[in-house]
Scaffold this motif. Structure first.
Motif, PDB file in Angstrom:
ATOM      1  N   PRO A  37       3.922   3.151 -14.911  1.00 16.52           N
ATOM      2  CA  PRO A  37       2.521   2.556 -14.863  1.00 16.52           C
ATOM      3  C   PRO A  37       2.292   1.362 -14.148  1.00 16.52           C
ATOM      4  O   PRO A  37       1.436   1.407 -13.257  1.00 16.52           O
ATOM      5  N   LYS A  38       3.178   0.520 -14.017  1.00 18.77           N
ATOM      6  CA  LYS A  38       3.279  -0.654 -13.276  1.00 18.77           C
ATOM      7  C   LYS A  38       3.173  -0.538 -11.830  1.00 18.77           C
ATOM      8  O   LYS A  38       2.414  -0.740 -11.183  1.00 18.77           O
ATOM      9  N   HIS A  39       4.195   0.495 -11.608  1.00 21.23           N
ATOM     10  CA  HIS A  39       4.383   0.939 -10.062  1.00 21.23           C
ATOM     11  C   HIS A  39       3.367   1.476  -9.552  1.00 21.23           C
ATOM     12  O   HIS A  39       2.695   1.220  -8.539  1.00 21.23           O
ATOM     13  N   ARG A  40       2.908   2.340 -10.451  1.00 19.71           N
ATOM     14  CA  ARG A  40       1.558   3.334 -10.029  1.00 19.71           C
ATOM     15  C   ARG A  40       0.421   2.346  -9.792  1.00 19.71           C
ATOM     16  O   ARG A  40      -0.346   2.395  -8.906  1.00 19.71           O
ATOM     17  N   GLN A  41       0.283   1.439 -10.662  1.00 27.02           N
ATOM     18  CA  GLN A  41      -0.996   0.596 -10.445  1.00 27.02           C
ATOM     19  C   GLN A  41      -0.939  -0.387  -9.274  1.00 27.02           C
ATOM     20  O   GLN A  41      -1.901  -0.291  -8.484  1.00 27.02           O
ATOM     21  N   THR A  42       0.018  -0.606  -8.941  1.00 30.32           N
ATOM     22  CA  THR A  42       0.643  -1.716  -7.841  1.00 30.32           C
ATOM     23  C   THR A  42       0.273  -0.965  -6.604  1.00 30.32           C
ATOM     24  O   THR A  42      -0.344  -1.369  -5.485  1.00 30.32           O
ATOM     25  N   ASN A  43       0.868   0.392  -6.524  1.00 33.00           N
ATOM     26  CA  ASN A  43       0.997   1.180  -5.388  1.00 33.00           C
ATOM     27  C   ASN A  43      -0.701   1.707  -5.243  1.00 33.00           C
ATOM     28  O   ASN A  43      -0.822   1.587  -3.951  1.00 33.00           O
ATOM     29  N   ASP A  44      -1.287   1.900  -6.128  1.00 30.76           N
ATOM     30  CA  ASP A  44      -2.844   2.274  -5.742  1.00 30.76           C
ATOM     31  C   ASP A  44      -3.528   0.873  -5.430  1.00 30.76           C
ATOM     32  O   ASP A  44      -4.412   1.097  -4.388  1.00 30.76           O
ATOM     33  N   ARG A  45      -3.063  -0.308  -5.851  1.00 34.33           N
ATOM     34  CA  ARG A  45      -4.000  -1.578  -5.377  1.00 34.33           C
ATOM     35  C   ARG A  45      -3.714  -1.550  -3.752  1.00 34.33           C
ATOM     36  O   ARG A  45      -4.673  -1.909  -3.030  1.00 34.33           O
ATOM     37  N   PHE A  46      -2.178  -1.597  -3.444  1.00 31.09           N
ATOM     38  CA  PHE A  46      -1.828  -1.653  -2.137  1.00 31.09           C
ATOM     39  C   PHE A  46      -2.758  -0.574  -1.237  1.00 31.09           C
ATOM     40  O   PHE A  46      -3.148  -0.965  -0.050  1.00 31.09           O
ATOM     41  N   TYR A  47      -2.655   0.465  -1.619  1.00 26.19           N
ATOM     42  CA  TYR A  47      -3.205   1.532  -1.028  1.00 26.19           C
ATOM     43  C   TYR A  47      -4.826   1.225  -0.799  1.00 26.19           C
ATOM     44  O   TYR A  47      -5.562   1.646   0.295  1.00 26.19           O
ATOM     45  N   ALA A  48      -5.503   0.831  -1.764  1.00 28.25           N
ATOM     46  CA  ALA A  48      -6.879   0.515  -1.682  1.00 28.25           C
ATOM     47  C   ALA A  48      -7.142  -0.568  -0.574  1.00 28.25           C
ATOM     48  O   ALA A  48      -7.978  -0.615   0.173  1.00 28.25           O
ATOM     49  N   ASP A  49      -5.989  -1.627  -0.702  1.00 29.28           N
ATOM     50  CA  ASP A  49      -6.197  -2.902   0.309  1.00 29.28           C
ATOM     51  C   ASP A  49      -6.007  -2.277   1.691  1.00 29.28           C
ATOM     52  O   ASP A  49      -6.568  -2.662   2.690  1.00 29.28           O
ATOM     53  N   TYR A  50      -4.976  -1.324   1.978  1.00 27.46           N
ATOM     54  CA  TYR A  50      -5.040  -0.573   3.263  1.00 27.46           C
ATOM     55  C   TYR A  50      -6.227  -0.041   3.798  1.00 27.46           C
ATOM     56  O   TYR A  50      -6.681  -0.192   4.856  1.00 27.46           O
ATOM     57  N   LYS A  51      -6.847   0.901   2.824  1.00 23.60           N
ATOM     58  CA  LYS A  51      -8.025   1.581   3.306  1.00 23.60           C
ATOM     59  C   LYS A  51      -9.066   0.618   3.596  1.00 23.60           C
ATOM     60  O   LYS A  51     -10.184   0.962   4.511  1.00 23.60           O
ATOM     61  N   ALA A  52      -9.276  -0.590   3.034  1.00 19.43           N
ATOM     62  CA  ALA A  52     -10.148  -1.621   3.124  1.00 19.43           C
ATOM     63  C   ALA A  52      -9.832  -2.470   4.335  1.00 19.43           C
ATOM     64  O   ALA A  52     -10.967  -3.405   4.819  1.00 19.43           O
ATOM     65  N   GLY A  53      -8.828  -2.257   4.825  1.00 20.74           N
ATOM     66  CA  GLY A  53      -8.277  -3.162   5.898  1.00 20.74           C
ATOM     67  C   GLY A  53      -7.796  -4.544   5.701  1.00 20.74           C
ATOM     68  O   GLY A  53      -7.802  -5.517   6.481  1.00 20.74           O
TER      69      GLY A  53
END
Length: 225
Positions: A37-53
């Motif tokens: 759960p922690k890894h998935r949450q962090t992975n999703d957060r980084f991916y959102a940051d990437y998409k946001a630039g």
């Protein structure tokens, strides 16, 4: 005689209809290599940051490379083989393969240029039949085990221009050797390289890149309708 044209391709959400870096993070959860759960949450957060630039690349690389650390090369190779068969290969679309083949058949020098690391992407580039790959260069120790670090300039944002220039120089080439240069990408993070080539093409672009493409009159391509 060197190729007269150069074709560069982003990988994630461009040639692939998904992000291989994010998907590998999910696969690490599936393998039980991480705190799910922690890894998935962090992975999703980084991916959102990437998409946001707004991605902090160093922080993301430390996170994404951590599951590789200390694992024997054969264990990693087997895991990636499963990743390819279960996740990647079923999603490679004929339209993306056709785009690459079109440039290859024209005699263009072709290269995949991605901000994802080389452990994840080397087998994917091979699946596309592209022998040249520019990716984040993972660091390994004397036994071939991943350290969790990386070396060289990461192929991210302006780093894609730097790394492509270095790659060309290693072949005794530079940008001036080519009459025409293409780069295909979906992401606003790739604006520097898109502006550097003679033929920027956006591929189902994110909203910010779509707006930029409209302003600049860049063509848009849909490989995954």
């Amino acid at each position: 005689m060197p190729n007269r044209n150069l074709a560069l391709f982003d990988l994630d959400n461009t040639l692939l209809p998904f992000d291989s870096d994010h998907a590998w993070g999910e696969f690490c959860v599936h393998l039980g290599w991480t705190d799910g759960p922690k890894h998935r949450q962090t992975n999703d957060r980084f991916y959102a940051d990437y998409k946001a630039g707004t991605l902090d690349l160093d922080a993301y690389l430390r996170f994404s490379l951590a599951p590789l650390v200390g694992r024997p090369p054969e264990v990693l190779a087997n895991a990636h083989r499963d990743f390819m068969h279960q996740v990647v290969l079923p999603q490679i679309r004929p339209s993306a393969l056709e785009l690459v083949r079109k440039h290859q058949q024209a005699g263009d020098l072709c290269c995949i240029v991605t901000a994802t690391n080389d452990f994840v992407t080397q087998p994917i580039a091979e699946a596309f039949g592209v022998p040249h790959l520019i990716a984040v260069q993972t660091e390994r120790d004397a036994l071939g085990r991943y350290t969790g670090g990386w070396h060289g300039v990461p192929s991210f944002r302006e780093g894609k221009i730097i790394r492509t220039t270095q790659w060309l120089a290693a072949q005794k080439l530079d940008w001036s050797h080519f009459d025409q240069t293409w780069f295909y990408s979906d992401s606003i993070n790739d604006q520097p390289l898109l502006e550097h080539v003679t033929h920027p093409v956006v591929v189902h672009p994110d909203p910010r890149l779509a707006e930029l493409a409209r302003e600049r009159g860049w063509p848009a391509l849909e490989l995954f309708p």
